[in-house]
Design an enzyme around this catalytic site. Structure first.
Site, PDB file in Angstrom:
ATOM      1  N   HIS A 327       0.868  -1.180   0.000  1.00 12.16           N
ATOM      2  CA  HIS A 327       0.000   0.000   0.000  1.00 12.16           C
ATOM      3  C   HIS A 327       0.902   1.225   0.000  1.00 12.16           C
ATOM      4  O   HIS A 327       1.835   1.310   0.806  1.00 12.16           O
ATOM      5  CB  HIS A 327      -0.884  -0.009   1.253  1.00 12.16           C
ATOM      6  CG  HIS A 327      -2.034   0.919   1.153  1.00 12.16           C
ATOM      7  ND1 HIS A 327      -1.875   2.283   1.108  1.00 12.16           N
ATOM      8  CD2 HIS A 327      -3.373   0.693   1.070  1.00 12.16           C
ATOM      9  CE1 HIS A 327      -3.067   2.854   1.006  1.00 12.16           C
ATOM     10  NE2 HIS A 327      -3.997   1.904   0.987  1.00 12.16           N
ATOM     11  N   ARG A 347      -6.314  10.041   0.226  1.00 14.69           N
ATOM     12  CA  ARG A 347      -6.050  10.546  -1.131  1.00 14.69           C
ATOM     13  C   ARG A 347      -7.369  10.753  -1.880  1.00 14.69           C
ATOM     14  O   ARG A 347      -7.522  11.701  -2.642  1.00 14.69           O
ATOM     15  CB  ARG A 347      -5.159   9.564  -1.907  1.00 14.69           C
ATOM     16  CG  ARG A 347      -3.669   9.776  -1.620  1.00 14.69           C
ATOM     17  CD  ARG A 347      -2.821   8.766  -2.355  1.00 14.69           C
ATOM     18  NE  ARG A 347      -3.098   7.424  -1.889  1.00 14.69           N
ATOM     19  CZ  ARG A 347      -3.224   6.352  -2.655  1.00 14.69           C
ATOM     20  NH1 ARG A 347      -3.075   6.450  -3.959  1.00 14.69           N
ATOM     21  NH2 ARG A 347      -3.472   5.169  -2.128  1.00 14.69           N
TER      22      ARG A 347
END
Ligand SMILES: Cc1cc2nc3c(=O)[nH]c(=O)nc-3n(C[C@H](O)[C@H](O)[C@H](O)COP(=O)(O)OP(=O)(O)OC[C@H]3O[C@@H](n4cnc5c(N)ncnc54)[C@H](O)[C@@H]3O)c2cc1C
Length: 551
Positions: A327, A347
């Site tokens: 990740h 994000r």
């Protein structure tokens, strides 16, 4: 008491933060383009950890002999089984059940519930789990779950996103099952009481994720996994399902080619118990705690790929185990939270990755593998990473942008778990950016299954992260919570149907004897034993402390 271990960022990191602040306004209106397919291929093949030369080897034994896997995976698949058939008397069966479910996370719980809905009595089902019910990656999931149930969306678009994200290596029939079942799963959750966020008009809030062409992520703040687990665990309790805690399965039992049960070990007393079952479902989750290529991980302590090993011993095939998901946004600072997940939702809500000079260097919502590889390039090749006081590297995730875009207070409202994690170290992510670097997150591949969760070995089913084929070489955000629900459900139903027809079998360790011979024939001389159950740094003493026993 407010415990502060570390108070914010040291002065030299603050110099870089000033540059991030100086470029923020301009970046908010910056319209970044995703990479082309060629650019993605280039950055992956040069910087992604899966492409590091010498990081893998081909298996010498078993049903997937010849497949490339990471060394850490090969080490456990080619180790000696934990149990010595000469030392264990299989004459006394401790428990006879219709269905034994190994792993008490999301997939195991969903499988048990659907086996009951399919007509198996709760008292004829046993869930056994290594730690406590819900000590699992499923509980830790943050960002959300995908389902194409919005007005401008369709399962066929979800299908294309998942296949593209998986580099076209996914098994199409499994992906079809995943996306087609998704709306019914959300529906089921709602009926049980999962509280997904809603707009004022009652529609679900649906957010974008990396690699998805439509916003379809359903979430409960940034603790979606805990919310789903809360509800399904309650449902399991209400139905009277029994869960054996601190009792990992250490080996399966077989009658010829058919799986007929498993042997469990009580972590406190070290005693074995023998469970005979007509169907066995593996729901043991992934392999984060193998720390592939030395990476830190987001995963819980029990994620040591035990189910993969157990399935391999009885002749199941594995698929796509040459690929791991890193990740992009693991915490890189401060040290106590190294590798912990900063959800992709950060994000998704507008936080942009930027380098030491405050420059944007990658489209924020690339698929995870591409985003991770770009972070590694920025730090290792371009020299634009930020070094921490302990010598780690990272890039900034400019979280204050979220408040600029969505208004003050959004972070505390939408990302409260993230905010608290950072705040305990004196970092206010609504004011300052957070430092991130890729962390080992997900086992993309796993035990081969068909659309019914059948492994190809009679009597053995699998669902959730332990199983492979659904995500190809890269899983998209939100598709794993969905995966454990879809294939937990399907494996539970299939196991129930099988159990209704099957009679209890003999129980033997013949497959263990066979597997040991394969190791001998391949000249593998090893002291290693698997499944490993817990990582060695979480070994006997740590367990003894946790259980308050002496060793
Ligand atoms: C921090 C974090 C955040 C995430 N966020 C998201 C997200 O937002 N969206 C998303 O889709 N996915 C997310 N994921 C991934 C997702 O949570 C998991 O892939 C999924 O929950 C796996 O479910 P599972 O039931 O297969 O495995 P788990 O939930 O890990 O459960 C496996 C269980 O099996 C037990 N077990 C292991 N070995 C044995 C054994 N030998 N005997 C008995 N029991 C055993 C384990 O202890 C555990 O309880 C996240 C993962 C992490 C770690």
């Amino acid at each position: 008491m407010d415990m502060k271990f570390i108070d914010g960022y040291p002065e030299y990191m603050r110099q870089s933060i000033k540059k991030v602040e100086a470029t923020r306004e301009k970046r908010i209106s910056l319209d970044m383009e995703p990479m082309s397919a060629e650019e993605r291929e280039e950055v992956l093949s040069t910087y992604h950890p899966d492409y590091v030369k010498g990081g893998k080897r081909s298996l010498k034994v078993g049903a997937s002999k010849g497949e490339m896997v990471h060394h850490e995976t090969a080490n456990i698949l080619e180790a000696r089984p934990q149990v010595n058939p000469d030392e264990i008397d299989l004459g006394c069966i401790n428990r006879d059940v219709d269905i034994l479910i190994i792993g008490g996370g999301g997939a195991g719980t969903v499988a048990a519930l659907h086996a009951v809905y399919e007509g198996i009595l709760p008292e004829d089902i046993l869930i056994t789990t290594k730690l406590r019910h819900g000590d699992a990656n499923s509980m830790m999931a943050q960002g959300g779950i995908q389902a194409a149930d919005g007005l401008d969306d369709d399962p066929s678009i979800h299908f294309l996103d998942a296949i593209g994200g998986g580099h076209f290596a996914n098994k199409p029939d499994l992906v079809k099952a995943l996306v087609m079942d998704a709306p019914r799963i959300i529906d089921w959750h709602q009926r049980l009481g999962v509280m997904y966020e809603r707009e004022d008009d009652g529609h679900f809030v649906e957010r974008p994720g990396g690699g998805t062409s439509r916003p379809r992520l359903h979430s409960a703040k940034d603790y979606t996994g805990m919310e789903i687990m809360r509800v399904i665990r309650d449902e399991a309790r209400n139905l009277g399902l029994e869960v054996e805690e601190f009792s990992p399965a250490v080996e399966l039992l077989t009658d010829g080619d058919t799986v007929t049960g498993a042997i469990l070990m009580d972590l406190e007393t070290r005693e074995y118990s023998i469970i005979r079952a007509k169907s066995v479902i593996l729901t043991t989750g992934g392999f984060g705690r193998l720390h592939i290529q030395g990476y830190p991980t987001t995963n819980h302590y029990g994620a040591t790929a035990d189910g993969l090993v157990l399935a391999y011993h009885v002749g199941a095939r594995i698929t796509d185990m040459d690929s791991a998901q890193y990740h992009p946004t693991g915490a890189a600072y401060p040290e106590p939270i190294l590798g912990q997940l900063i959800t992709e939702k950060v994000r998704g809500m507008g936080a942009m990755p930027v380098n030491i000079d405050g420059e944007a260097f990658v489209y924020p919502l690339e698929p995870r593998d591409v985003e991770s590889a770009s972070f590694i390039r920025e730090c290792k090749t371009r020299g634009k990473g930020i070094e921490t006081p302990t010598g780690m590297l990272g890039v900034w995730l400019d979280s204050p942008m979220i408040e600029e875009i969505h208004g003050p207070g959004t972070i505390k409202k939408e990302l409260i778990a993230m905010w608290r994690m950072e705040h305990q170290f004196g970092i206010d992510m609504s004011q300052d950016p957070i430092l991130v670097y890729p962390t080992l997150h997900y086992q993309n591949g796993g035990v081969e299954i068909d659309v019914d969760g059948w492994t190809g070995v009679p009597g053995l089913y699998a669902g959730g992260e332990v199983a492979g084929g659904v995500h190809g070489k890269n899983r998209l955000m939100g598709n794993s919570l969905l995966d454990y629900n879809v294939f937990g459900r399907r494996s539970g139903i299939s196991a129930a149907r099988h159990a209704k027809k099957a009679s209890p079998g003999k129980i033997t360790f013949d497959h263990v004897i066979r597997f040991n011979s394969l190791l001998d024939e391949a000249g593998i001389d090893t002291e290693r034993r698997s499944p490993m159950l817990l990582p060695d740094y979480r070994g006997e003493r740590a367990i003894a402390r946790a259980l308050n026993i002496s060793i």
